[in-house]
Motif scaffolding. Structure first.
Motif, PDB file in Angstrom:
ATOM      1  N   UNK A 203      32.361  24.498  -2.721  1.00 18.25           N
ATOM      2  CA  UNK A 203      31.482  25.413  -3.445  1.00 18.25           C
ATOM      3  C   UNK A 203      31.371  25.003  -4.906  1.00 18.25           C
ATOM      4  N   UNK A 204      32.513  24.772  -5.539  1.00 17.34           N
ATOM      5  CA  UNK A 204      32.506  24.423  -6.960  1.00 17.34           C
ATOM      6  C   UNK A 204      31.766  23.109  -7.186  1.00 17.34           C
ATOM      7  N   UNK A 205      32.041  22.112  -6.363  1.00 11.30           N
ATOM      8  CA  UNK A 205      31.383  20.805  -6.506  1.00 11.30           C
ATOM      9  C   UNK A 205      29.870  20.931  -6.371  1.00 11.30           C
ATOM     10  N   UNK A 206      29.422  21.703  -5.376  1.00  9.91           N
ATOM     11  CA  UNK A 206      27.995  21.850  -5.127  1.00  9.91           C
ATOM     12  C   UNK A 206      27.294  22.561  -6.283  1.00  9.91           C
ATOM     13  N   UNK A 207      27.885  23.643  -6.761  1.00  9.87           N
ATOM     14  CA  UNK A 207      27.281  24.390  -7.875  1.00  9.87           C
ATOM     15  C   UNK A 207      27.283  23.552  -9.142  1.00  9.87           C
TER      16      UNK A 207
ATOM     17  N   UNK B 175      24.996  26.671   0.424  1.00  6.54           N
ATOM     18  CA  UNK B 175      23.592  26.718   0.034  1.00  6.54           C
ATOM     19  C   UNK B 175      23.252  27.971  -0.751  1.00  6.54           C
ATOM     20  N   UNK B 176      23.825  29.094  -0.344  1.00  5.66           N
ATOM     21  CA  UNK B 176      23.588  30.349  -1.048  1.00  5.66           C
ATOM     22  C   UNK B 176      24.156  30.313  -2.452  1.00  5.66           C
ATOM     23  N   UNK B 177      25.378  29.818  -2.587  1.00  2.00           N
ATOM     24  CA  UNK B 177      25.986  29.702  -3.911  1.00  2.00           C
ATOM     25  C   UNK B 177      25.080  28.899  -4.844  1.00  2.00           C
TER      26      UNK B 177
ATOM     27  N   UNK C  66      30.217  39.620 -21.816  1.00  6.38           N
ATOM     28  CA  UNK C  66      30.107  40.534 -20.672  1.00  6.38           C
ATOM     29  C   UNK C  66      29.888  39.722 -19.412  1.00  6.38           C
ATOM     30  N   UNK C  67      30.547  40.149 -18.333  1.00  4.22           N
ATOM     31  CA  UNK C  67      30.345  39.538 -17.011  1.00  4.22           C
ATOM     32  C   UNK C  67      29.589  40.551 -16.157  1.00  4.22           C
ATOM     33  N   UNK C  68      28.419  40.192 -15.716  1.00  6.37           N
ATOM     34  CA  UNK C  68      27.623  41.100 -14.907  1.00  6.37           C
ATOM     35  C   UNK C  68      28.254  41.280 -13.530  1.00  6.37           C
ATOM     36  N   UNK C  69      27.956  42.405 -12.857  1.00  6.60           N
ATOM     37  CA  UNK C  69      28.476  42.585 -11.497  1.00  6.60           C
ATOM     38  C   UNK C  69      28.032  41.437 -10.596  1.00  6.60           C
ATOM     39  N   UNK C  70      28.791  41.179  -9.562  1.00  8.02           N
ATOM     40  CA  UNK C  70      28.480  40.047  -8.684  1.00  8.02           C
ATOM     41  C   UNK C  70      27.205  40.279  -7.890  1.00  8.02           C
ATOM     42  N   UNK C  71      26.440  39.205  -7.750  1.00  8.35           N
ATOM     43  CA  UNK C  71      25.307  39.180  -6.844  1.00  8.35           C
ATOM     44  C   UNK C  71      25.847  38.718  -5.499  1.00  8.35           C
ATOM     45  N   UNK C  72      25.770  39.590  -4.485  1.00  6.49           N
ATOM     46  CA  UNK C  72      26.357  39.300  -3.179  1.00  6.49           C
ATOM     47  C   UNK C  72      25.311  38.724  -2.232  1.00  6.49           C
ATOM     48  N   UNK C  73      25.590  37.540  -1.729  1.00  7.83           N
ATOM     49  CA  UNK C  73      24.667  36.894  -0.795  1.00  7.83           C
ATOM     50  C   UNK C  73      24.493  37.725   0.468  1.00  7.83           C
ATOM     51  N   UNK C  74      25.574  38.374   0.939  1.00  6.25           N
ATOM     52  CA  UNK C  74      25.473  39.174   2.167  1.00  6.25           C
ATOM     53  C   UNK C  74      24.450  40.301   2.031  1.00  6.25           C
ATOM     54  N   UNK C  75      24.415  40.943   0.851  1.00  5.17           N
ATOM     55  CA  UNK C  75      23.502  42.058   0.659  1.00  5.17           C
ATOM     56  C   UNK C  75      22.053  41.585   0.681  1.00  5.17           C
ATOM     57  N   UNK C  76      21.811  40.450   0.034  1.00  8.26           N
ATOM     58  CA  UNK C  76      20.450  39.915   0.024  1.00  8.26           C
ATOM     59  C   UNK C  76      20.017  39.529   1.428  1.00  8.26           C
ATOM     60  N   UNK C  77      20.923  38.900   2.183  1.00  9.13           N
ATOM     61  CA  UNK C  77      20.615  38.505   3.556  1.00  9.13           C
ATOM     62  C   UNK C  77      20.378  39.725   4.430  1.00  9.13           C
ATOM     63  N   UNK C  78      21.209  40.767   4.246  1.00  7.69           N
ATOM     64  CA  UNK C  78      21.073  42.004   5.030  1.00  7.69           C
ATOM     65  C   UNK C  78      19.733  42.667   4.758  1.00  7.69           C
ATOM     66  N   UNK C  79      19.346  42.737   3.490  1.00 11.14           N
ATOM     67  CA  UNK C  79      18.077  43.356   3.140  1.00 11.14           C
ATOM     68  C   UNK C  79      16.904  42.585   3.745  1.00 11.14           C
ATOM     69  N   UNK C  80      17.005  41.253   3.690  1.00 12.55           N
ATOM     70  CA  UNK C  80      15.942  40.420   4.247  1.00 12.55           C
ATOM     71  C   UNK C  80      15.815  40.632   5.753  1.00 12.55           C
TER      72      UNK C  80
END
Length: 335
Positions: free
Chosen positions: A157-161, A115-117, A42-56
């Protein structure tokens, strides 16, 4: 019954049918039902960095406004750590899913900054995810950003992660690259253990009465299988990485085609939304029946047997197929 197991991202799946990110994989009861139906992973729904930033940002603004208006507000509001402005709910879903289901649990991330990734990838790994899927949803609409710039963002992104995590890493990409094989190679060289073809970009519509731009979800159909099927078949055997096909997987025949082209996993969301999680069992039974009829003992035996590398008609996946299709269509309508 033949052996339905498949290897994807170094993980052993009991079935090549994988539930990709969607509403069902975002709930424990949905995950449990998919697991019971025999899903491979199973692949969980994506965690979106924008949403977390918006909420913060919203919370910070609320605290600032209240604190400036009322001095006592500073003591009234709890500490920032008491608010769920971070990925805690998502990390809890990973941990709970690992306790609830037997199949591998793949976390999906959709970030905006390197950094978020990296930050959320590390948290997902710590929460117990078996693998990560980077859902890179980048629409290149900036006139000043070149194709090389876009490609480099993926690689960065891939290299950093990869540097900061140790679990298997898949990258979900779109189909709009000028050279998909070259881009696939760059992503694998950057550290990806697998590729998911393709990200299905949702397109805006226009309401002619209100003159407003609308965004609505349209489920896929089996016809959409053809695009990723072509590129899976072309990449198979030429790039040393796991391959997953997504978009258009609705029937057991779609799963079989995916495997024949060379996919290790056939991912589906729309079909289980239409028919329920039990549809996974239908796909597995249909695949097993087809394998028995074709005298295939295992998924490994049939995988990639109709890839471009293996088929007697390699041109069918390239330009010659376009000319032949137009000719056959014209001949059909002339009769």
């Amino acid at each position: 019954m033949g052996d339905l197991s498949s290897r994807y991202l170094g993980l052993t799946l009991r079935s090549p049918v994988v539930a990709s990110a969607g509403p069902l994989t975002g709930r424990l009861d949905g995950l449990a039902a998919l697991d019971e139906a025999g899903v491979g992973a199973v692949v969980l729904p994506s965690l979106f960095e924008e949403q977390l930033t918006h909420d913060q940002l919203q919370l910070d603004a609320m605290l600032r406004q209240s604190g400036e208006a009322f001095a006592e507000a500073l003591s009234f509001f709890p500490d920032l750590s008491d608010y769920n402005t971070g990925p805690d709910q998502y990390l809890d879903l990973i941990a709970d899913a690992k306790q609830r289901v037997d199949c591998p649990v793949i976390a999906s991330l959709n970030g905006t900054t390197v950094g978020g990734w990296v930050h959320y990838a590390k948290l997902a790994e710590e929460a117990g995810a078996d693998a990560l899927e980077l859902n890179i949803y980048l629409v290149a609409a900036d006139f000043d950003v070149t194709a090389a710039d876009v490609e480099q963002r993926y690689v960065d992104v891939v290299s950093a992660v990869r540097r900061e995590t140790g679990i298997p890493l898949a990258v979900k990409i779109g189909s709009q690259f000028t050279s998909i094989p070259a881009m696939a190679g760059k992503i694998v060289d950057a550290g990806a253990d697998g590729l998911v073809l393709f990200n299905r970009f949702y397109q805006p519509d226009i309401d002619i009465d209100t003159r407003e731009v609308e965004t609505n979800l349209v489920l896929s159909t089996s016809t959409e299988l053809r695009l990723p099927l072509r590129w899976i078949a072309i990449l198979y055997g030429r790039i040393h990485t796991s391959l997953a096909l997504t978009t258009g997987v609705h029937t057991a025949s779609d799963v079989a085609k995916s495997l024949l082209a060379g996919a290790d996993a056939a991912m589906t969301t729309s079909a289980v939304l239409k028919h329920g999680p039990g549809h996974v069992a239908t796909l597995n039974r249909g695949l097993a029946d087809w394998m028995e009829e074709g005298e295939y003992d295992s998924v490994a035996q049939l995988k990639g047997s109709v890839s471009q590398e293996a088929t007697a008609q390699p041109a069918a996946f390239e330009r010659a197929n376009y000319i032949e299709t137009l000719a056959s269509f014209a001949a059909l309508h002339d009769n």
